[in-house]
Design a protein around this motif. Structure first.
Motif, short mmCIF file in Angstrom:
data_model
loop_
_atom_site.label_atom_id
_atom_site.label_comp_id
_atom_site.label_asym_id
_atom_site.label_seq_id
_atom_site.Cartn_x
_atom_site.Cartn_y
_atom_site.Cartn_z
N ASN A 1 23.40 -0.33 0.78
CA ASN A 1 23.37 1.03 0.28
C ASN A 1 24.64 1.81 0.59
OD1 ASN A 1 20.54 1.18 -0.76
ND2 ASN A 1 20.08 0.61 1.34
N CYS B 1 24.58 0.97 -5.50
CA CYS B 1 24.67 0.12 -4.32
C CYS B 1 25.26 -1.22 -4.74
CB CYS B 1 23.28 -0.09 -3.71
SG CYS B 1 22.12 -0.93 -4.83
N ARG C 1 14.63 -7.76 0.55
CA ARG C 1 13.23 -7.87 0.14
C ARG C 1 13.06 -9.15 -0.67
NH1 ARG C 1 14.23 -2.78 -3.73
NH2 ARG C 1 14.42 -1.83 -1.67
N GLU D 1 19.48 -3.83 3.54
CA GLU D 1 18.06 -4.15 3.58
C GLU D 1 17.83 -5.35 2.67
OE1 GLU D 1 15.49 -1.39 1.23
OE2 GLU D 1 17.33 -0.20 1.07
N VAL E 1 18.20 9.11 3.24
CA VAL E 1 17.17 8.64 2.30
C VAL E 1 17.74 8.57 0.89
CG1 VAL E 1 14.99 9.23 1.20
CG2 VAL E 1 15.20 9.38 3.67
N HIS F 1 8.93 10.03 2.74
CA HIS F 1 9.81 9.12 3.49
C HIS F 1 10.03 9.62 4.92
CE1 HIS F 1 11.32 5.88 0.93
NE2 HIS F 1 11.27 6.72 -0.09
N ALA G 1 20.03 5.63 0.49
CA ALA G 1 19.33 4.34 0.47
C ALA G 1 18.47 4.15 -0.77
CB ALA G 1 18.47 4.19 1.72
N GLU G 2 17.89 5.23 -1.28
CA GLU G 2 16.89 5.11 -2.34
C GLU G 2 17.36 5.57 -3.72
OE1 GLU G 2 14.04 3.66 -1.86
OE2 GLU G 2 14.31 3.40 0.29
N SER H 1 19.81 13.89 -5.96
CA SER H 1 20.66 12.74 -5.64
C SER H 1 21.92 13.23 -4.94
CB SER H 1 21.03 11.97 -6.91
OG SER H 1 21.69 12.81 -7.83
N HIS I 1 8.79 12.92 -2.76
CA HIS I 1 9.06 11.56 -2.31
C HIS I 1 9.89 11.58 -1.03
CE1 HIS I 1 7.85 10.19 -6.40
NE2 HIS I 1 7.49 9.12 -5.72
N ILE I 2 10.87 12.45 -0.97
CA ILE I 2 11.69 12.55 0.23
C ILE I 2 10.83 12.96 1.42
CG2 ILE I 2 13.57 13.85 1.33
CD1 ILE I 2 14.83 14.02 -1.51
N LEU J 1 15.49 11.03 -6.04
CA LEU J 1 14.10 11.20 -5.64
C LEU J 1 13.68 12.66 -5.79
CD1 LEU J 1 14.01 9.21 -2.26
CD2 LEU J 1 13.02 8.47 -4.43
#
Length: 210
Positions: A156, A200, A144, A142, A12, A27, A15-16, A65, A23-24, A19
């Motif tokens: 990522n 990324c 979007r 990914e 996570v 997810h 990828a993100e 992180s 939040h983790i 956080l």
């Protein structure tokens, strides 16, 4: 039974980006307390780090992180071999020899990707197919769509990062590959780059008609 929680937390964060534990937890469908337990274990192992960031009145927000060691957790096991081979090619055949080998690799990739993507479909479908291919190739990809109709392709993880550090031509070939397989109706621009210090690699893809 193996506990895959810490590995999922690392994925996570990869990828993100940074956080909070809450939040983790959302997810991964676990409580913030459960996520925090995993984070503390990962921190003790040197795989994650945190920053307490104050936002207005109240307690500071703790953002977690990946550490440098945490990012290395995702690296390809053969990264050193790839770098050594590239250096050996330059020593043996010179820069022109390396350029010829990169061109041959690029041609193989274009052929494989074109075969997988096929000829039909609009830009949206083709971007999604390309994303699937990159995910299969290990890039944790990914995509979007933006409100303006453009697409963002995000990678990522880069399984060839170590080799790319030794040979910048690999990154140029990746960008050219995307443009080749998406065709003349699309324009591809790299807007984030891991080797440039970004979290990324990200590519903006728009229709030339847009």
């Amino acid at each position: 039974m193996a506990d895959f929680g810490p590995t999922r937390v690392l994925e996570v964060l990869k990828a993100e980006g940074a956080l909070t534990a809450s939040h983790i937890g959302r997810h991964l469908d676990m409580t913030a307390v459960g996520a925090r337990q995993h984070l503390n274990r990962l921190c003790a192992a040197g795989l994650v780090t945190f920053e307490d960031r104050r936002q207005g009145i109240g307690r500071p927000q703790r953002l977690w992180s990946l550490s440098e060691q945490g990012h290395a957790h995702f690296d390809d096991r053969h990264r050193d071999l790839a770098s050594e081979l590239l250096a050996a090619i330059v020593r043996t055949h010179g820069d022109d020899g390396l350029a010829s080998i990169l061109a041959a690799r690029e041609a193989q990739q274009v052929q494989r990707y074109r075969s997988a993507l096929g000829e039909g479909g609009g830009i949206a479908e083709r971007v999604q197919r390309l994303t699937d291919l990159r995910r299969i190739d290990g890039y944790m990809a990914e995509c979007r769509q933006h409100d303006d109709g453009g697409w963002l392709l995000i990678e990522n993880h880069c399984p060839i990062a170590q080799a790319a550090k030794a040979c910048s031509g690999l990154c140029g070939a990746e960008l050219k590959l995307f443009q080749e397989v998406l065709g003349n109706s699309a324009r591809v621009t790299r807007i984030q780059h891991m080797l440039g210090g970004d979290r990324c690699c990200a590519y903006r893809i728009v229709s030339k008609k847009a």
